[in-house]
Design a protein around this motif. Structure first.
Motif, PDB file in Angstrom:
ATOM      1  N   ARG A  16      -0.595  25.333  38.821  1.00 33.68           N
ATOM      2  CA  ARG A  16      -0.846  24.469  37.647  1.00 33.68           C
ATOM      3  C   ARG A  16      -2.092  23.614  37.853  1.00 33.68           C
ATOM      4  NH1 ARG A  16       3.150  24.499  33.982  1.00 33.68           N
ATOM      5  NH2 ARG A  16       5.116  25.420  34.620  1.00 33.68           N
ATOM      6  N   ILE A  21      -1.744  27.461  35.118  1.00 35.60           N
ATOM      7  CA  ILE A  21      -0.578  28.300  34.819  1.00 35.60           C
ATOM      8  C   ILE A  21       0.470  28.026  35.887  1.00 35.60           C
ATOM      9  CG2 ILE A  21      -1.871  30.145  33.676  1.00 35.60           C
ATOM     10  CD1 ILE A  21      -1.554  31.804  36.249  1.00 35.60           C
ATOM     11  N   ASP A  25       4.421  31.373  33.843  1.00 38.29           N
ATOM     12  CA  ASP A  25       3.271  31.840  33.070  1.00 38.29           C
ATOM     13  C   ASP A  25       2.604  33.049  33.733  1.00 38.29           C
ATOM     14  OD1 ASP A  25       3.545  29.621  31.299  1.00 38.29           O
ATOM     15  OD2 ASP A  25       2.453  28.386  32.726  1.00 38.29           O
TER      16      ASP A  25
END
Length: 75
Positions: A16, A21, A25
């Motif tokens: 992240r 992501i 994801d």
């Protein structure tokens, strides 16, 4: 299994932070993450490998700018 949970949380945090992501994801499920955790690499090593494999583009946050200053009032 607590070590695996910590590893997964760190992988998610790094992904992240650097790539915007998370593991979900990225399409990584619990089975895949357990497999990669079992290889004994650090979370940072795994994230670097994953980013290189999928040619991810690093997220660079925009610098915070102050509001443009107003020009001095003309007399």
């Amino acid at each position: 299994m607590k070590d695996r949970q910590i590893w997964v949380m760190e992988v998610d945090r790094l992904m992240r932070r650097d790539w915007c992501i998370g593991v979900v994801d990225a399409g990584l499920d619990a089975t895949e993450l357990t497999k990669f955790w079992g290889y004994g690499e650090s979370s940072a090593e795994f994230v670097a490998w994953f980013a290189e494999k999928y040619d991810l583009i690093r997220f660079e946050p925009l610098p915070i700018r102050s509001s443009p200053s107003k020009p001095p009032a003309s007399a």
